[in-house]
Design a protein around this motif. Structure first.
Motif, PDB file in Angstrom:
ATOM      1  N   GLY A 150       0.787  -1.352   0.057  1.00 12.03           N
ATOM      2  CA  GLY A 150      -0.093  -0.098   0.030  1.00 12.03           C
ATOM      3  C   GLY A 150       0.596   1.446   0.053  1.00 12.03           C
ATOM      4  N   THR A 151       2.116   1.187  -0.011  1.00 12.64           N
ATOM      5  CA  THR A 151       3.079   2.393   0.171  1.00 12.64           C
ATOM      6  C   THR A 151       2.955   2.975  -1.176  1.00 12.64           C
ATOM      7  OG1 THR A 151       4.171   1.509   1.912  1.00 12.64           O
ATOM      8  CG2 THR A 151       5.262   3.317   0.815  1.00 12.64           C
ATOM      9  N   GLN A 152       2.851   4.324  -1.225  1.00 14.63           N
ATOM     10  CA  GLN A 152       3.161   4.936  -2.629  1.00 14.63           C
ATOM     11  C   GLN A 152       4.479   5.340  -2.794  1.00 14.63           C
ATOM     12  OE1 GLN A 152       0.178   7.142  -4.323  1.00 14.63           O
ATOM     13  NE2 GLN A 152      -1.667   6.576  -2.993  1.00 14.63           N
ATOM     14  N   THR A 153       5.077   5.191  -3.936  1.00 12.39           N
ATOM     15  CA  THR A 153       6.630   5.562  -4.278  1.00 12.39           C
ATOM     16  C   THR A 153       6.666   6.673  -5.375  1.00 12.39           C
ATOM     17  OG1 THR A 153       6.606   3.910  -5.997  1.00 12.39           O
ATOM     18  CG2 THR A 153       7.182   3.282  -3.713  1.00 12.39           C
ATOM     19  N   PHE A 154       7.614   7.567  -5.167  1.00 12.50           N
ATOM     20  CA  PHE A 154       7.782   8.764  -5.960  1.00 12.50           C
ATOM     21  C   PHE A 154       9.238   8.770  -6.510  1.00 12.50           C
ATOM     22  CE2 PHE A 154       4.203   9.764  -3.318  1.00 12.50           C
ATOM     23  CZ  PHE A 154       3.142  10.022  -4.278  1.00 12.50           C
ATOM     24  N   TRP A 155       9.279   8.780  -7.877  1.00 10.03           N
ATOM     25  CA  TRP A 155      10.858   8.604  -8.491  1.00 10.03           C
ATOM     26  C   TRP A 155      11.159   9.733  -9.087  1.00 10.03           C
ATOM     27  CZ3 TRP A 155      12.964   3.370  -8.083  1.00 10.03           C
ATOM     28  CH2 TRP A 155      12.229   2.602  -7.495  1.00 10.03           C
ATOM     29  N   ASP A 156      12.412  10.345  -9.093  1.00  7.23           N
ATOM     30  CA  ASP A 156      13.038  11.217  -9.838  1.00  7.23           C
ATOM     31  C   ASP A 156      13.677  10.780 -10.959  1.00  7.23           C
ATOM     32  OD1 ASP A 156      14.118  13.777 -10.489  1.00  7.23           O
ATOM     33  OD2 ASP A 156      15.159  13.965  -8.431  1.00  7.23           O
ATOM     34  N   MET A 157      14.199  11.549 -11.893  1.00  4.71           N
ATOM     35  CA  MET A 157      14.694  11.048 -13.132  1.00  4.71           C
ATOM     36  C   MET A 157      16.249  10.538 -12.810  1.00  4.71           C
ATOM     37  SD  MET A 157      12.557  11.472 -15.629  1.00  4.71           S
ATOM     38  CE  MET A 157      13.396  11.505 -17.036  1.00  4.71           C
ATOM     39  N   THR A 158      16.133   9.351 -12.582  1.00  6.03           N
ATOM     40  CA  THR A 158      17.591   8.627 -12.142  1.00  6.03           C
ATOM     41  C   THR A 158      17.441   7.088 -12.622  1.00  6.03           C
ATOM     42  OG1 THR A 158      19.153   8.122 -10.000  1.00  6.03           O
ATOM     43  CG2 THR A 158      16.707   7.760  -9.889  1.00  6.03           C
ATOM     44  N   ILE A 159      18.837   6.707 -12.848  1.00  6.49           N
ATOM     45  CA  ILE A 159      19.082   5.195 -13.493  1.00  6.49           C
ATOM     46  C   ILE A 159      17.936   4.315 -12.609  1.00  6.49           C
ATOM     47  CG2 ILE A 159      20.433   3.405 -13.865  1.00  6.49           C
ATOM     48  CD1 ILE A 159      22.688   5.434 -14.557  1.00  6.49           C
ATOM     49  N   GLY A 212      22.244  13.982  -8.105  1.00  5.13           N
ATOM     50  CA  GLY A 212      22.045  15.192  -9.033  1.00  5.13           C
ATOM     51  C   GLY A 212      20.600  15.488  -8.552  1.00  5.13           C
ATOM     52  N   GLY A 213      19.816  14.799  -8.716  1.00  2.46           N
ATOM     53  CA  GLY A 213      18.404  15.267  -8.438  1.00  2.46           C
ATOM     54  C   GLY A 213      17.920  15.816  -7.297  1.00  2.46           C
ATOM     55  N   ALA A 214      18.614  14.912  -6.415  1.00  7.20           N
ATOM     56  CA  ALA A 214      18.291  15.298  -5.003  1.00  7.20           C
ATOM     57  C   ALA A 214      18.623  16.735  -4.523  1.00  7.20           C
ATOM     58  CB  ALA A 214      19.235  14.318  -3.888  1.00  7.20           C
ATOM     59  N   MET A 215      19.839  17.214  -5.119  1.00  8.48           N
ATOM     60  CA  MET A 215      20.029  18.688  -4.896  1.00  8.48           C
ATOM     61  C   MET A 215      18.987  19.884  -5.234  1.00  8.48           C
ATOM     62  SD  MET A 215      22.797  18.451  -2.909  1.00  8.48           S
ATOM     63  CE  MET A 215      23.286  20.273  -2.999  1.00  8.48           C
ATOM     64  N   TYR A 216      18.231  19.287  -6.181  1.00  6.86           N
ATOM     65  CA  TYR A 216      17.178  20.083  -6.498  1.00  6.86           C
ATOM     66  C   TYR A 216      16.134  20.376  -5.510  1.00  6.86           C
ATOM     67  CZ  TYR A 216      18.124  20.111 -11.631  1.00  6.86           C
ATOM     68  OH  TYR A 216      18.644  20.360 -12.837  1.00  6.86           O
ATOM     69  N   GLY A 217      15.870  19.411  -4.335  1.00  7.93           N
ATOM     70  CA  GLY A 217      15.039  19.587  -3.557  1.00  7.93           C
ATOM     71  C   GLY A 217      15.415  19.373  -2.102  1.00  7.93           C
ATOM     72  N   ILE A 218      16.732  19.758  -1.845  1.00  5.00           N
ATOM     73  CA  ILE A 218      17.491  19.271  -0.568  1.00  5.00           C
ATOM     74  C   ILE A 218      16.618  20.212   0.484  1.00  5.00           C
ATOM     75  CG2 ILE A 218      19.184  20.847  -0.488  1.00  5.00           C
ATOM     76  CD1 ILE A 218      19.505  16.999   0.490  1.00  5.00           C
ATOM     77  N   ALA A 219      16.301  21.385   0.197  1.00  3.71           N
ATOM     78  CA  ALA A 219      15.898  22.609   1.216  1.00  3.71           C
ATOM     79  C   ALA A 219      14.433  21.825   1.460  1.00  3.71           C
ATOM     80  CB  ALA A 219      15.510  23.743   0.405  1.00  3.71           C
ATOM     81  N   GLU A 220      13.786  20.992   0.869  1.00  4.80           N
ATOM     82  CA  GLU A 220      12.606  20.787   1.288  1.00  4.80           C
ATOM     83  C   GLU A 220      12.599  19.560   2.334  1.00  4.80           C
ATOM     84  OE1 GLU A 220      10.058  22.243   0.336  1.00  4.80           O
ATOM     85  OE2 GLU A 220      11.217  23.203  -1.265  1.00  4.80           O
ATOM     86  N   LEU A 221      13.667  19.217   2.841  1.00  5.33           N
ATOM     87  CA  LEU A 221      13.817  18.357   4.207  1.00  5.33           C
ATOM     88  C   LEU A 221      13.389  19.217   5.126  1.00  5.33           C
ATOM     89  CD1 LEU A 221      17.513  16.908   3.990  1.00  5.33           C
ATOM     90  CD2 LEU A 221      15.309  15.691   4.082  1.00  5.33           C
ATOM     91  N   ALA A 222      13.544  20.407   5.068  1.00  6.27           N
ATOM     92  CA  ALA A 222      12.984  21.506   6.179  1.00  6.27           C
ATOM     93  C   ALA A 222      11.580  21.279   6.134  1.00  6.27           C
ATOM     94  CB  ALA A 222      13.420  22.733   6.053  1.00  6.27           C
ATOM     95  N   THR A 223      10.818  21.223   5.124  1.00  5.55           N
ATOM     96  CA  THR A 223       9.520  21.045   4.979  1.00  5.55           C
ATOM     97  C   THR A 223       8.816  19.757   5.489  1.00  5.55           C
ATOM     98  OG1 THR A 223       9.311  22.381   2.993  1.00  5.55           O
ATOM     99  CG2 THR A 223       7.462  20.946   3.241  1.00  5.55           C
ATOM    100  N   ALA A 224       9.627  18.673   5.055  1.00  2.88           N
ATOM    101  CA  ALA A 224       9.143  17.362   5.810  1.00  2.88           C
ATOM    102  C   ALA A 224       9.363  17.454   7.484  1.00  2.88           C
ATOM    103  CB  ALA A 224      10.318  16.394   5.221  1.00  2.88           C
TER     104      ALA A 224
END
Length: 550
Positions: free
Chosen positions: A387-396, A446-458
């Motif tokens: 039942g867990t939903q998963t969200f994937w960036d553009m990565t291999i 690489g993609g992680a650095m686009y959203g690293i600030a959102e750790l504060a949101t989490a």
């Protein structure tokens, strides 16, 4: 301004509540103050903030996708998002491109400079654009303009209906600063409702499609993202079993047809064996796909039989291949077809053909040195609770998941619609808001650095998200593409932080994992409430997608 004095912003909030909104994703700005004051005075409407507007839009996208996955075929879960004028609004554009490509129903609301400054020219307002609407017209489904408080309820209703009408998609509403702040004598708005018009198929086209399918000796179904968005899960299963027709799923349709069903050829859309079987069908029923670059195996697909294409987006109908085109919602079309098509007894041929295709795919993979990548996807899938939903960036790892991920009871959401980086974490944050979590985000370094600030949101919103970062020291996909094309790569190697230490600085638990331990570490993180990070140093590679004997 007293706490009791209602303003234009209150009318916006009241209308959103009347339309059914329970959550708003918002990031304040100078011209949007009236909206955020109104949100403060509406405690029954949850406000989720962000650190950057593009991530806010990704989070709203993830919220809507998670709700659709949790309730397939239900009403479109239009998700409101509020940003400020100019720079704030423009930062959402790349994210909205993904929402358009993936047919995600968002309602974007932006402030504007005061009414007196609109209409061209340069008046010197902060954040001013000569024509803000123009930046959105060719991205979103529709743009709606408000110039007085009395226009707000109707404009928002029309925008909501547009977003919720198939094909779903993001819409945009702009409201000037002075309208949002203006006192109003309008009574409280409580009765606004939206009624998206159903897109039913023409009966004569359904009859012709049923005739073709009924006479076919080798009917095959290709389910696209439109089949998933319409919630056609039950109808697709019934039609496939009635016709004894194998079902292939595009990357956007994963989960719409049972992965282990005997007629499921799964979603190996970049494999030549899948492409060959699809193009050899005497009648191919394409449901909710425009047969774009990925779904057509990079334009190599060349159908030899008759094609029927059911597509809610008129612009995609027969845009790439000639077909009996039916402009309609997939679910409604399948419901109609089921009244016409004959029921066939199973002779085992279709099931055997599916098993043969899948065996060929596995044999091709067995011939390549990709054991690490295959096991990684298996380990991640095994670690994810049902039942867990998963969200994937553009990565291999995501490219592998497009083909190999079993979405039964573990829905997958990816950014392959438009292909932009940075979707994983913010999309998962929105998903966690929708479901309560846990949810899984997967990114490369690489993609992680686009959203690293959102750790504060989490942390701020106490969202139950586990973030897997596969750290290969650069833009791995582009490294592989450039090296494959030119023998070397440029601008793909990246300096990056110590992700574990960085997570700890946000107060987020983090684990440095390994290929041997990733299943255990990921499972533990997913079972622990709240945000967490698992970092996996690994250099992954793609599979060779095209069969050598093609």
């Amino acid at each position: 301004m007293s706490d009791q004095e209602r303003i234009g912003g209150d009318v916006v909030v009241e209308t959103l509540r009347a339309l059914g909104a329970e959550t708003v994703f918002g990031l304040p700005g100078q011209h949007a103050l009236g909206l955020f004051e109104a949100l403060r005075r509406a405690p029954d409407l949850r406000v989720i903030s962000s650190r950057v507007e593009n991530n806010l839009a990704f989070a709203a996208d993830g919220h809507a996708r998670a709700l659709m996955a949790a309730n397939p075929g239900g009403p479109a879960p239009v998700t409101p998002m509020i940003v400020s004028t100019g720079p704030g609004a423009l930062l959402t554009l790349a994210s909205l491109q993904e929402s358009v490509a993936a047919s995600v129903p968002l309602l974007g609301i932006s402030s504007q400079i005061p009414v007196a400054g609109l209409g061209g020219g340069r008046h010197g307002y902060l954040h001013e654009l000569t024509d803000q609407q123009a930046s959105f017209r060719d991205i979103v489904k529709s743009v709606h303009v408000v110039r007085t408080v009395s226009q707000i309820p109707t404009a928002l209703r029309e925008a909501w209906e547009s977003a919720a009408t198939v094909p779903f998609g993001p819409v945009w509403v702009e409201i000037p600063q002075d309208v949002l702040l203006a006192p109003t004598t309008l009574p409280p708005i409580t009765s606004v409702t939206a009624s998206p018009a159903p897109l039913a198929p023409l009966p004569e086209l359904v009859a012709e499609a049923a005739k073709l399918l009924g006479a076919a000796s080798n009917p095959v179904i290709l389910a696209g993202g439109g089949a998933a968005r319409s919630g056609a899960h039950a109808e697709l299963k019934a039609l496939s079993e009635a016709l004894r027709a194998p079902v292939f799923s595009t990357f956007g349709a994963k989960g719409v047809f049972g992965w282990e069903h005997p007629l499921s050829a799964q979603s190996w859309m970049e494999d030549w064996h899948s492409t060959e079987y699809l193009q050899n069908a005497d009648v191919l029923l394409v449901l909710g796909s425009g047969l774009g670059e990925l779904s057509s195996n990079y334009r190599e697909f060349a159908p030899r039989g008759t094609m029927i294409q059911v597509e809610a987006d008129l612009g995609k109908l027969e845009s790439n291949y000639a077909a009996l085109g039916i402009h309609a919602d997939v679910k409604l079309t399948l419901e109609a077809l089921l009244e016409w098509v004959p029921m066939r007894e199973s002779d085992g041929r279709a099931e055997a053909a599916v098993a043969e295709v899948l065996a060929k795919v596995q044999s091709r993979l067995d011939s390549q040195p990709v054991e690490v990548e295959r096991k990684l996807i298996e380990d991640i899938r095994a670690a994810v609770p049902e039942g867990t939903q998963t969200f994937w960036d553009m990565t291999i790892a995501a490219y592998w998941a497009w083909s190999a991920w079993n979405s039964d009871n573990a829905p997958i959401h990816t950014s392959q619609g438009a292909g932009g980086l940075g979707y994983g974490l913010p999309g998962a944050l929105g998903g966690a808001v929708a479901t309560g979590g846990p949810v899984l985000a997967v990114s490369g370094d690489g993609g992680a650095m686009y959203g690293i600030a959102e750790l504060a949101t989490a942390v701020q919103h106490e969202l139950d998200v586990t973030w897997l970062i596969v750290d290969d020291g650069g833009y791995g996909i582009l490294r592989e593409y450039l090296t494959g094309a030119f023998g070397q790569s440029t601008a793909t190697e990246l300096s990056r932080p110590d992700f574990v230490a960085l997570a700890h600085s946000f107060g987020v638990s983090a684990t440095l994992s390994s290929l041997d331990n990733i299943g255990t570490d990921l499972g533990k993180a997913l079972r622990t409430p709240g945000p967490s990070i698992v970092v996996l140093p690994a250099l992954l590679k793609m599979f060779a997608a095209t069969h050598l004997e093609k």
